[in-house]
Design a protein around this motif. Structure first.
Motif, PDB file in Angstrom:
ATOM      1  N   SER A  53       0.850  -1.190   0.000  1.00  6.41           N
ATOM      2  CA  SER A  53       0.000   0.000   0.000  1.00  6.41           C
ATOM      3  C   SER A  53       0.882   1.234   0.000  1.00  6.41           C
ATOM      4  CB  SER A  53      -0.910   0.006   1.231  1.00  6.41           C
ATOM      5  OG  SER A  53      -1.580   1.238   1.341  1.00  6.41           O
ATOM      6  N   LEU A  54       0.484   2.234  -0.772  1.00 10.53           N
ATOM      7  CA  LEU A  54       1.256   3.469  -0.853  1.00 10.53           C
ATOM      8  C   LEU A  54       0.960   4.403   0.310  1.00 10.53           C
ATOM      9  CD1 LEU A  54       3.227   5.041  -2.679  1.00 10.53           C
ATOM     10  CD2 LEU A  54       1.265   6.071  -3.789  1.00 10.53           C
ATOM     11  N   SER A  55      -0.129   4.182   1.020  1.00 11.98           N
ATOM     12  CA  SER A  55      -0.561   5.135   2.033  1.00 11.98           C
ATOM     13  C   SER A  55       0.433   5.280   3.178  1.00 11.98           C
ATOM     14  CB  SER A  55      -1.917   4.712   2.603  1.00 11.98           C
ATOM     15  OG  SER A  55      -1.815   3.434   3.208  1.00 11.98           O
ATOM     16  N   ASN A  56       1.273   4.279   3.402  1.00 10.83           N
ATOM     17  CA  ASN A  56       2.221   4.333   4.507  1.00 10.83           C
ATOM     18  C   ASN A  56       3.573   4.913   4.108  1.00 10.83           C
ATOM     19  OD1 ASN A  56       0.625   3.145   6.616  1.00 10.83           O
ATOM     20  ND2 ASN A  56       0.786   1.225   5.504  1.00 10.83           N
ATOM     21  N   GLY A  57       3.724   5.334   2.870  1.00 15.01           N
ATOM     22  CA  GLY A  57       4.985   5.922   2.444  1.00 15.01           C
ATOM     23  C   GLY A  57       6.104   4.906   2.373  1.00 15.01           C
ATOM     24  N   LEU A  58       6.003   3.983   1.441  1.00 14.09           N
ATOM     25  CA  LEU A  58       7.006   2.927   1.329  1.00 14.09           C
ATOM     26  C   LEU A  58       8.351   3.485   0.885  1.00 14.09           C
ATOM     27  CD1 LEU A  58       4.962   0.125  -0.470  1.00 14.09           C
ATOM     28  CD2 LEU A  58       5.500   0.277   1.949  1.00 14.09           C
ATOM     29  N   LEU A  59       9.408   2.819   1.333  1.00 16.04           N
ATOM     30  CA  LEU A  59      10.753   3.115   0.851  1.00 16.04           C
ATOM     31  C   LEU A  59      11.310   1.805   0.309  1.00 16.04           C
ATOM     32  CD1 LEU A  59      13.397   5.295   2.710  1.00 16.04           C
ATOM     33  CD2 LEU A  59      13.952   3.621   0.966  1.00 16.04           C
ATOM     34  N   ILE A  60      11.481   1.741  -1.001  1.00 17.49           N
ATOM     35  CA  ILE A  60      11.904   0.511  -1.672  1.00 17.49           C
ATOM     36  C   ILE A  60      13.383   0.615  -2.017  1.00 17.49           C
ATOM     37  CG2 ILE A  60      11.535  -1.000  -3.659  1.00 17.49           C
ATOM     38  CD1 ILE A  60       8.683   0.043  -3.815  1.00 17.49           C
ATOM     39  N   ILE A  61      14.143  -0.405  -1.631  1.00 17.81           N
ATOM     40  CA  ILE A  61      15.567  -0.485  -1.982  1.00 17.81           C
ATOM     41  C   ILE A  61      15.765  -1.764  -2.779  1.00 17.81           C
ATOM     42  CG2 ILE A  61      17.934  -0.421  -1.136  1.00 17.81           C
ATOM     43  CD1 ILE A  61      15.375   0.336   1.399  1.00 17.81           C
ATOM     44  N   LEU A  74      16.541   7.561  -6.135  1.00 18.89           N
ATOM     45  CA  LEU A  74      17.977   7.739  -5.938  1.00 18.89           C
ATOM     46  C   LEU A  74      18.695   6.607  -6.659  1.00 18.89           C
ATOM     47  CD1 LEU A  74      20.410   9.121  -4.562  1.00 18.89           C
ATOM     48  CD2 LEU A  74      20.060   7.582  -2.622  1.00 18.89           C
ATOM     49  N   ARG A  75      19.553   6.984  -7.611  1.00 17.13           N
ATOM     50  CA  ARG A  75      20.314   5.998  -8.375  1.00 17.13           C
ATOM     51  C   ARG A  75      21.722   5.941  -7.790  1.00 17.13           C
ATOM     52  NH1 ARG A  75      19.653   7.011 -14.403  1.00 17.13           N
ATOM     53  NH2 ARG A  75      20.529   9.001 -13.766  1.00 17.13           N
ATOM     54  N   VAL A  76      22.051   4.835  -7.171  1.00 15.78           N
ATOM     55  CA  VAL A  76      23.302   4.702  -6.420  1.00 15.78           C
ATOM     56  C   VAL A  76      24.513   4.768  -7.338  1.00 15.78           C
ATOM     57  CG1 VAL A  76      24.630   3.146  -4.932  1.00 15.78           C
ATOM     58  CG2 VAL A  76      22.168   3.407  -4.592  1.00 15.78           C
ATOM     59  N   ILE A  93      15.161   3.464  -4.138  1.00 22.88           N
ATOM     60  CA  ILE A  93      16.623   3.477  -4.253  1.00 22.88           C
ATOM     61  C   ILE A  93      17.024   2.254  -5.064  1.00 22.88           C
ATOM     62  CG2 ILE A  93      18.814   3.422  -3.008  1.00 22.88           C
ATOM     63  CD1 ILE A  93      17.367   4.595  -0.596  1.00 22.88           C
ATOM     64  N   VAL A  94      17.716   2.479  -6.173  1.00 16.25           N
ATOM     65  CA  VAL A  94      18.164   1.376  -7.023  1.00 16.25           C
ATOM     66  C   VAL A  94      19.655   1.518  -7.267  1.00 16.25           C
ATOM     67  CG1 VAL A  94      15.947   1.003  -8.148  1.00 16.25           C
ATOM     68  CG2 VAL A  94      17.535   2.664  -9.097  1.00 16.25           C
TER      69      VAL A  94
END
Length: 345
Positions: free
Chosen positions: A287-295, A339-341, A320-321
């Motif tokens: 769910s997007l409502s919780n403000g996901l942070l994907i790495i 953010l592109r590492v 972040i990829v």
């Protein structure tokens, strides 16, 4: 497997020579000599089997967990069930003989995950050195190498900016949530000031809107390890550890792939164990409502489809990829900061 030694072969040759030399003068005593010769190997074999049953050697962990890049260390532990037993053993670790049992066995680490101790080969030599028994031991005394809590300076600067923006987005999400937690019936001696009059007229009884109790904010991390490049996977885990540490310092609860973490050590432990396999996530349950942070180390079609499905949703998400493969397909999507590492490492 039991093998004969050079001493046994030499013993047999010596017996044959003695028989030939004494064939004339002491021929009548050959049966005594043969009996004595047979007794020694039999006794030697019995003592060897006794040694095998009464002897145990294994690794003892010296340091665990460790940061990846540090040396994993074990100590050899030899146990004898019978104190009267005299052992003659040779121990080889990674085909190198260990001359001192008290020596520390060291194995260097590079990547996060379980570090398996070196293969140990133990040779037990029987009494009179006539036979030997060799066994190979695979120990389960693994040491866990954890992701690092540090990243390159340039990347750390840009990651700090992303963390700050993501924190602001989480604050906006919290502000946009409902002011009340649940509705309840007015309790005796409770002030009428708390009555929700519109709902009261609808339900024909006094309805009170309870204030939402203080809630500790939660950071939901989604960690994806899709590729085989161990360096990129390690970078994903290091970045996740740094992010979790920063938010834990701010008082946030941490969730990784829908699993709640209580301490930073538990976060790093889970991440280290993830490095052994390919991790996948059911995007339909996110769910997007919780403000996901994907790495993630890679951007695959499933992730692109999930992000594109959120075009019309109101919310915030950070991604972040490691590299720019397929990244152009999602950089223009709204409410997603990327953010592109590879730009900073």
């Amino acid at each position: 497997m039991i093998k004969v030694t050079r001493q046994f072969i030499g013993w047999c040759i010596a017996l044959v020579i003695i028989f030939l030399m004494t064939n004339i003068t002491y021929r009548d005593y050959h049966h005594v000599l043969l009996l004595f010769w047979l007794m020694l190997p039999i006794v030697s074999l019995i003592l060897l089997f006794w040694s095998i049953k009464s002897f145990d050697v294994n690794y003892e962990i010296v340091n665990s967990p460790i940061d990846r890049g540090q040396d994993a260390m074990w100590q050899l532990v030899v146990n004898k069930n019978n104190p009267l037993l005299r052992l003659l053993i040779k121990i080889k670790v990674d085909k190198k003989e260990v001359f001192n049992i008290k020596d520390t066995i060291v194995k260097s680490t590079v990547h996060a995950g379980k570090v398996v101790p070196p293969l140990m080969e133990v040779e037990i030599i029987s009494e009179f050195r006539l036979f030997s028994y060799t066994m190979k031991l695979d120990s389960n005394k693994t040491i866990l190498a954890l992701p690092l809590l540090e990243i390159p300076v340039l990347l750390e600067k840009h990651l700090s900016n992303l963390i700050e923006r993501h924190s602001n987005n989480l604050a906006k999400i919290s502000f946009m949530e409902d002011e009340f937690d649940h509705l309840d019936v007015l309790k005796p001696r409770e002030s009428l000031k708390r009555v929700h009059w519109k709902l009261t007229s609808r339900h024909q009884r006094f309805i009170v809107a309870r204030d939402k109790p203080p809630v500790v904010p939660t950071l939901k991390l989604v960690v994806l390890l899709l590729g085989d490049d161990m360096n990129q996977r390690d970078m994903v885990l290091d970045i996740t550890s740094v992010i979790a540490f920063e938010y834990h310092q701010k008082g946030y609860h941490i969730e990784i792939n829908n699993e709640k973490m209580t301490t930073i050590l538990s976060v790093r432990t889970k991440l280290a164990l993830m490095n052994q396999t390919t991790s996948s996530v059911n995007f339909d349950q996110l769910s997007l409502s919780n403000g996901l942070l994907i790495i993630s180390d890679q951007v695959n079609d499933a992730l692109i489809n999930y992000l594109e499905s959120l075009k019309n949703n109101k919310g915030y998400l950070s991604l972040i990829v490691m590299s720019d493969q397929k990244l152009q397909a999602i950089e223009s999507l709204p409410n997603i900061q990327v953010l592109r590492v590879s730009d900073y490492v």
